[in-house]
Scaffold this motif. Structure first.
Motif, PDB file in Angstrom:
ATOM      1  N   PHE A 121      78.231  54.139  44.407  1.00 29.32           N
ATOM      2  CA  PHE A 121      78.136  54.725  42.538  1.00 29.32           C
ATOM      3  C   PHE A 121      79.111  56.145  42.624  1.00 29.32           C
ATOM      4  N   GLN A 122      78.974  56.866  43.720  1.00 29.36           N
ATOM      5  CA  GLN A 122      80.127  57.442  43.574  1.00 29.36           C
ATOM      6  C   GLN A 122      81.708  57.210  43.421  1.00 29.36           C
ATOM      7  N   LEU A 123      81.926  56.331  44.449  1.00 26.16           N
ATOM      8  CA  LEU A 123      83.331  55.672  44.279  1.00 26.16           C
ATOM      9  C   LEU A 123      83.245  54.809  43.354  1.00 26.16           C
ATOM     10  N   GLU A 124      82.737  54.519  42.560  1.00 27.82           N
ATOM     11  CA  GLU A 124      82.860  53.913  41.025  1.00 27.82           C
ATOM     12  C   GLU A 124      83.585  54.698  40.142  1.00 27.82           C
ATOM     13  N   ASN A 125      82.828  55.773  40.277  1.00 31.84           N
ATOM     14  CA  ASN A 125      83.465  56.766  39.016  1.00 31.84           C
ATOM     15  C   ASN A 125      84.053  57.856  40.307  1.00 31.84           C
ATOM     16  N   GLU A 126      84.722  57.799  40.927  1.00 36.63           N
ATOM     17  CA  GLU A 126      85.656  59.190  41.751  1.00 36.63           C
ATOM     18  C   GLU A 126      85.981  60.108  40.681  1.00 36.63           C
ATOM     19  N   SER A 127      86.344  59.770  39.712  1.00 33.85           N
ATOM     20  CA  SER A 127      86.806  61.199  38.662  1.00 33.85           C
ATOM     21  C   SER A 127      85.516  62.311  38.524  1.00 33.85           C
ATOM     22  N   LEU A 128      84.553  61.612  38.011  1.00 31.41           N
ATOM     23  CA  LEU A 128      83.601  62.050  37.606  1.00 31.41           C
ATOM     24  C   LEU A 128      83.284  63.176  38.738  1.00 31.41           C
ATOM     25  N   TRP A 129      83.151  62.518  40.208  1.00 35.78           N
ATOM     26  CA  TRP A 129      82.021  63.318  40.990  1.00 35.78           C
ATOM     27  C   TRP A 129      82.802  64.465  41.443  1.00 35.78           C
ATOM     28  N   ARG A 130      83.694  64.112  41.739  1.00 38.66           N
ATOM     29  CA  ARG A 130      85.562  64.651  42.417  1.00 38.66           C
ATOM     30  C   ARG A 130      84.942  66.635  40.846  1.00 38.66           C
ATOM     31  N   ALA A 131      84.980  65.748  40.170  1.00 38.70           N
ATOM     32  CA  ALA A 131      84.575  67.236  38.814  1.00 38.70           C
ATOM     33  C   ALA A 131      83.394  68.152  39.064  1.00 38.70           C
ATOM     34  N   VAL A 164      76.728  63.222  55.830  1.00 39.73           N
ATOM     35  CA  VAL A 164      77.822  62.175  56.412  1.00 39.73           C
ATOM     36  C   VAL A 164      78.271  60.868  54.906  1.00 39.73           C
ATOM     37  N   CYS A 165      76.465  61.739  53.752  1.00 38.15           N
ATOM     38  CA  CYS A 165      76.797  61.332  52.696  1.00 38.15           C
ATOM     39  C   CYS A 165      77.524  62.181  51.388  1.00 38.15           C
ATOM     40  N   GLY A 166      77.479  61.765  50.302  1.00 43.16           N
ATOM     41  CA  GLY A 166      78.054  62.615  49.569  1.00 43.16           C
ATOM     42  C   GLY A 166      78.949  63.048  48.832  1.00 43.16           C
ATOM     43  N   ILE A 167      79.196  63.223  47.465  1.00 45.20           N
ATOM     44  CA  ILE A 167      80.468  63.647  47.319  1.00 45.20           C
ATOM     45  C   ILE A 167      81.767  64.057  48.555  1.00 45.20           C
ATOM     46  N   GLU A 198      73.637  89.637  44.816  1.00 47.08           N
ATOM     47  CA  GLU A 198      72.574  90.190  45.842  1.00 47.08           C
ATOM     48  C   GLU A 198      72.704  88.488  46.728  1.00 47.08           C
ATOM     49  N   GLU A 199      72.047  88.358  47.808  1.00 50.23           N
ATOM     50  CA  GLU A 199      72.227  87.128  47.969  1.00 50.23           C
ATOM     51  C   GLU A 199      70.349  86.268  46.673  1.00 50.23           C
ATOM     52  N   ASP A 200      69.521  87.236  46.986  1.00 46.84           N
ATOM     53  CA  ASP A 200      68.354  86.912  46.111  1.00 46.84           C
ATOM     54  C   ASP A 200      68.474  86.557  44.811  1.00 46.84           C
ATOM     55  N   GLU A 201      70.050  87.146  44.407  1.00 48.70           N
ATOM     56  CA  GLU A 201      70.180  86.425  42.645  1.00 48.70           C
ATOM     57  C   GLU A 201      70.674  85.951  42.551  1.00 48.70           C
ATOM     58  N   ARG A 202      71.024  84.859  43.169  1.00 47.38           N
ATOM     59  CA  ARG A 202      72.012  83.269  43.406  1.00 47.38           C
ATOM     60  C   ARG A 202      71.779  82.311  42.632  1.00 47.38           C
ATOM     61  N   VAL A 203      71.907  81.559  41.893  1.00 51.16           N
ATOM     62  CA  VAL A 203      71.241  80.353  41.272  1.00 51.16           C
ATOM     63  C   VAL A 203      71.795  79.404  42.450  1.00 51.16           C
ATOM     64  N   PRO A 204      71.061  78.766  43.047  1.00 48.83           N
ATOM     65  CA  PRO A 204      71.479  76.961  43.861  1.00 48.83           C
ATOM     66  C   PRO A 204      72.496  76.908  43.293  1.00 48.83           C
ATOM     67  N   VAL A 205      73.328  76.920  43.825  1.00 49.84           N
ATOM     68  CA  VAL A 205      74.457  75.411  44.318  1.00 49.84           C
ATOM     69  C   VAL A 205      74.302  74.297  43.431  1.00 49.84           C
ATOM     70  N   ARG A 206      73.673  73.911  44.681  1.00 46.08           N
ATOM     71  CA  ARG A 206      73.586  72.280  43.979  1.00 46.08           C
ATOM     72  C   ARG A 206      72.255  72.070  44.101  1.00 46.08           C
ATOM     73  N   GLY A 207      71.562  71.150  43.395  1.00 43.63           N
ATOM     74  CA  GLY A 207      70.263  70.347  42.463  1.00 43.63           C
ATOM     75  C   GLY A 207      69.839  69.567  44.684  1.00 43.63           C
ATOM     76  N   SER A 208      68.287  69.312  44.217  1.00 45.12           N
ATOM     77  CA  SER A 208      67.925  68.520  46.040  1.00 45.12           C
ATOM     78  C   SER A 208      67.494  67.497  45.671  1.00 45.12           C
ATOM     79  N   HIS A 209      68.741  66.880  44.629  1.00 48.46           N
ATOM     80  CA  HIS A 209      67.739  65.054  44.627  1.00 48.46           C
ATOM     81  C   HIS A 209      68.764  64.338  45.623  1.00 48.46           C
ATOM     82  N   ARG A 210      69.382  64.989  46.330  1.00 47.88           N
ATOM     83  CA  ARG A 210      70.466  63.971  47.243  1.00 47.88           C
ATOM     84  C   ARG A 210      69.217  64.325  48.789  1.00 47.88           C
ATOM     85  N   ILE A 211      68.909  65.786  49.269  1.00 45.56           N
ATOM     86  CA  ILE A 211      68.256  65.579  50.187  1.00 45.56           C
ATOM     87  C   ILE A 211      66.885  64.613  49.538  1.00 45.56           C
TER      88      ILE A 211
END
Length: 215
Positions: A103-113, A171-174, A129-142
């Motif tokens: 599904f990521q290869l089907e829409n590669e441009s979107l996932w690269r964005a 070994v998976c994901g964008i 500071e470390e404790d002030e940072r917002v998570p860079v990615r969500g948890s859906h894949r993990i």
């Protein structure tokens, strides 16, 4: 305090209008990203026929927009994939990784964005500071990887199960897809094949290690 039926109707209308505006902006963002265009809030607003000021009320910056797009695209897809996984753990993780690649290869441009937006978000927080940072990615894949591997949870030590989960994430994901496409120069079919093979190899190695530890 009670609302009259007219006031209630007006309130409901405003909520529905906000939902339609938000949906229009997200639809436009997905369309532009799929065409390989760099997204900005003003460009998405123009494509959605929404004023720029209104668009910024929904999405204060491009990163916020891209993360909303990623969530919208990912969660329903992963839920459906996980629900259809086979029983055998090795087959489960191989199928999950292969399906994510598809599904990521089907829409590669979107996932690269989406990946670009993630990197921008990381750079924007480097001085916080470390404790002030917002998570860079969500948890859906993990979460999906954990669900695929869950039949193994009671068959190996917790630290080995965690290591297998984290290794599979590599070994998976964008991120893995971009590495396979750009660094390795693989065509889409081989990308899928290599990712699937790697996931199964990691599974087999962890199962052997668990067996040796038990013996």
């Amino acid at each position: 305090m009670t609302f009259s039926s007219q006031e209630s109707s007006l309130a409901s209308g405003r909520v529905n209008q906000k939902q339609r505006t938000r949906r229009a902006l997200l639809d436009a963002a997905v369309r532009l990203a799929s065409e390989g265009k760099t997204l900005t809030v003003p460009e998405v607003a123009e494509a959605a026929l929404v004023s720029t000021a209104t668009a910024y009320r929904y999405f204060p910056n491009t990163r916020a927009l891209m993360f909303e797009v990623a969530t919208r695209q990912t969660q329903p897809e992963l839920d459906e994939i996980v629900a259809g996984l086979p029983v055998e753990p090795a087959d489960r993780i191989a199928q999950l990784v292969s399906s994510i690649a598809d599904f990521q290869l089907e829409n590669e441009s979107l996932w690269r964005a989406v990946l670009g937006a993630s990197l921008e978000r990381w750079f924007s927080q480097t001085e916080r500071e470390e404790d002030e940072r917002v998570p860079v990615r969500g948890s859906h894949r993990i979460d999906a990887v954990d669900a695929a591997l869950s039949p193994l949870r009671d068959t190996m030590a917790p630290e080995l199960y965690r290591r297998l989960t984290m290794a599979t994430m590599l070994v998976c994901g964008i991120e893995a897809l971009v590495s396979a496409r750009d660094a390795c120069g693989l065509e889409p079919a081989e990308v899928n094949e290599v990712m699937r093979w790697a996931a199964r190899a990691l599974h087999d190695a962890a199962v052997r290690e668990a067996g040796n530890a038990a013996g």
